[in-house]
Enzyme design. Structure first.
Site, PDB file in Angstrom:
ATOM      1  N   SER A  70      -2.299   5.466  -0.376  1.00  0.00           N
ATOM      2  CA  SER A  70      -3.109   6.676  -0.542  1.00  0.00           C
ATOM      3  C   SER A  70      -4.238   6.453  -1.529  1.00  0.00           C
ATOM      4  O   SER A  70      -5.377   6.890  -1.304  1.00  0.00           O
ATOM      5  CB  SER A  70      -2.226   7.838  -1.001  1.00  0.00           C
ATOM      6  OG  SER A  70      -1.308   8.212   0.012  1.00  0.00           O
ATOM      7  N   GLN A 177       0.487   1.918   8.702  1.00  0.00           N
ATOM      8  CA  GLN A 177       1.589   1.824   9.669  1.00  0.00           C
ATOM      9  C   GLN A 177       1.579   0.528  10.469  1.00  0.00           C
ATOM     10  O   GLN A 177       2.586   0.176  11.091  1.00  0.00           O
ATOM     11  CB  GLN A 177       1.531   3.013  10.635  1.00  0.00           C
ATOM     12  CG  GLN A 177       1.868   4.351  10.002  1.00  0.00           C
ATOM     13  CD  GLN A 177       3.323   4.487   9.600  1.00  0.00           C
ATOM     14  OE1 GLN A 177       4.199   3.803  10.128  1.00  0.00           O
ATOM     15  NE2 GLN A 177       3.593   5.375   8.655  1.00  0.00           N
ATOM     16  N   HIS A 197       5.282  -0.803   0.764  1.00  0.00           N
ATOM     17  CA  HIS A 197       6.610  -0.258   1.081  1.00  0.00           C
ATOM     18  C   HIS A 197       6.818   0.058   2.557  1.00  0.00           C
ATOM     19  O   HIS A 197       7.919   0.437   2.954  1.00  0.00           O
ATOM     20  CB  HIS A 197       6.886   0.986   0.223  1.00  0.00           C
ATOM     21  CG  HIS A 197       6.195   2.229   0.662  1.00  0.00           C
ATOM     22  ND1 HIS A 197       6.825   3.213   1.392  1.00  0.00           N
ATOM     23  CD2 HIS A 197       4.931   2.666   0.472  1.00  0.00           C
ATOM     24  CE1 HIS A 197       5.977   4.201   1.628  1.00  0.00           C
ATOM     25  NE2 HIS A 197       4.816   3.881   1.083  1.00  0.00           N
ATOM     26  N   THR A 233      -3.561  -1.496 -16.004  1.00  0.00           N
ATOM     27  CA  THR A 233      -2.943  -2.820 -15.990  1.00  0.00           C
ATOM     28  C   THR A 233      -2.328  -3.098 -14.623  1.00  0.00           C
ATOM     29  O   THR A 233      -1.630  -2.261 -14.057  1.00  0.00           O
ATOM     30  CB  THR A 233      -1.857  -2.913 -17.073  1.00  0.00           C
ATOM     31  OG1 THR A 233      -2.461  -2.642 -18.343  1.00  0.00           O
ATOM     32  CG2 THR A 233      -1.222  -4.296 -17.098  1.00  0.00           C
ATOM     33  N   CYS A 320       4.946  12.332   3.542  1.00  0.00           N
ATOM     34  CA  CYS A 320       3.986  12.860   2.563  1.00  0.00           C
ATOM     35  C   CYS A 320       3.724  14.350   2.769  1.00  0.00           C
ATOM     36  O   CYS A 320       3.069  14.983   1.955  1.00  0.00           O
ATOM     37  CB  CYS A 320       2.668  12.086   2.654  1.00  0.00           C
ATOM     38  SG  CYS A 320       2.840  10.346   2.231  1.00  0.00           S
TER      39      CYS A 320
END
Length: 379
Positions: A70, A177, A197, A233, A320
């Site tokens: 995102s 996807q 992920h 970072t 989401c």
């Protein structure tokens, strides 16, 4: 519990997890530090960047790591829009995009950008004709996802990208996807967003590809991390695990997609003749591991809870969107009524899915149909 929600997220592979643990333990220093520990972390970062770049067949200096897909989408779209606004301020997308795209569009509206939505066909695909009729003289950027997470339809990015290139219009695609699973025609894309992920890496790590020939603007001016693309970072252990996950899965993906397509076909063939069940999305040009369907008269949330009670984790659409009362925008854009859109459920398979699990799912599906509709799916 049998997990059939791989489009929401995937479990980390053992290899990715081992990589994360080792890098977090042995290469924990800030990659921007100039001492030896920092230089070692920077080497890990460079190697990881090359792995992701090689997977996309691009240069390493075109990959920018972020905290999520995102974030990669938002920074890419705003960075391109602000950098090219002198040429025009119209951007085109679809109603069915991931909410991160729509969030970026809503943000850009505050700065005078005009957002146009290109219509889609009955399967959720954008055609050249539809795109050509939507383009205006000051259109500078188009964002269309490679695959829709709710209905599984895959867009013909090659054709769309070639058309946009001929019209000198930038082209971004949310490839979350599809990265690591399907080929991405990177040669016709200005920018893409990806995440770890969805391909057996850790959460909290994403990346953007930006063509080095195309200027972009930093969202936070003065930032030095990731060449100014993103502040903060860098998560070196997470990025290393992302690279490890892709390096491991990429060679397996073609055969795995064939295996998962066979599982999808098994489920579809079992229920496709039933007049109470409606499969959404394109029948063939789609994610091979993805099933999107509606059971007439049964809300998706109720169906999801019943499957959960029977030991199966599925979803009602994009993770989401959990908590929203509005129906899936993708289905509304296809012309579905609100009550029909609320019927959507999504079943997605992955590398750890077995045929035995799919057979158990079919039996559970028939039980649910019998309990709620008085038929077992064979009608």
């Amino acid at each position: 519990m049998i997990y059939f929600d791989y489009s929401a997220t995937t479990p980390m592979s053992s290899y990715a997890l081992e990589t994360y643990n080792r890098v977090a333990t042995d290469f924990f220093a800030n990659s921007r530090s100039l001492h030896n520990h920092g230089l070692e972390s920077d080497d890990i970062l460079s190697l990881s960047r090359k792995t992701i770049a090689d997977a996309l067949h691009v240069n390493s200096n075109e990959i920018y790591f972020t905290g999520s897909g995102s974030e990669a989408t938002f920074l890419s779209l705003t960075g391109l829009a602000f950098s090219h606004q002198q040429k025009g301020k119209t951007i085109i997308t679809t109603e069915g995009e991931h909410h991160s795209v729509l969030q970026a569009m809503n943000y850009l509206k505050n700065f005078g950008f005009t957002i146009l939505f290109v219509p889609v066909n009955e399967f959720g695909q954008v055609t050249i004709e539809q795109l050509a009729s939507t383009i205006t003289q000051d259109t500078i950027l188009v964002s269309i996802a490679h695959a829709n997470s709710e209905i599984g339809t895959v867009q013909d990015l090659q054709a769309l990208g070639s058309f946009l290139a001929d019209n000198d219009i930038l082209f971004h695609s949310d490839c979350v996807q599809t990265f690591g699973k399907l080929p991405i025609p990177i040669d016709v894309l200005t920018s893409i967003s990806i995440t770890a992920h969805k391909c057996y890496g850790p959460k909290g790590v994403g990346a953007a590809y930006l063509n080095k020939q195309v200027p972009w603007s930093s969202f936070l001016h003065g930032t030095t991390h990731e060449s100014g693309f993103r502040a903060g970072t860098v998560n070196v252990p997470g990025i290393a695990a992302f690279a490890a996950a892709i390096e491991e899965y990429l060679p397996q993906a073609p055969s795995d997609m064939k295996r998962l397509l066979a599982f999808r076909n098994k489920v579809v063939d079992e229920f496709k003749g039933n007049r109470h069940i409606y499969f959404e999305g394109h029948p063939t040009e789609r994610l091979p591991f993805h099933i999107s369907l509606r059971i007439s008269g049964i809300e998706g949330q109720l169906a999801m809870l019943e499957f959960n009670r029977k030991g199966f984790a599925i979803s009602t659409g994009s993770a989401c969107r959990v908590g929203e009362s509005a129906p899936p925008r993708t289905l509304i854009s296809l012309g579905r009524k609100h009550h029909e859109a609320h019927e959507l459920i999504r079943i997605t398979f992955g590398r750890y899915t077995t045929e035995d699990e799919v057979i158990k799912f079919i039996k559970a599906f028939k039980q649910i149909l019998l309990e709620f509709k008085g038929f077992d799916g064979s009608e």
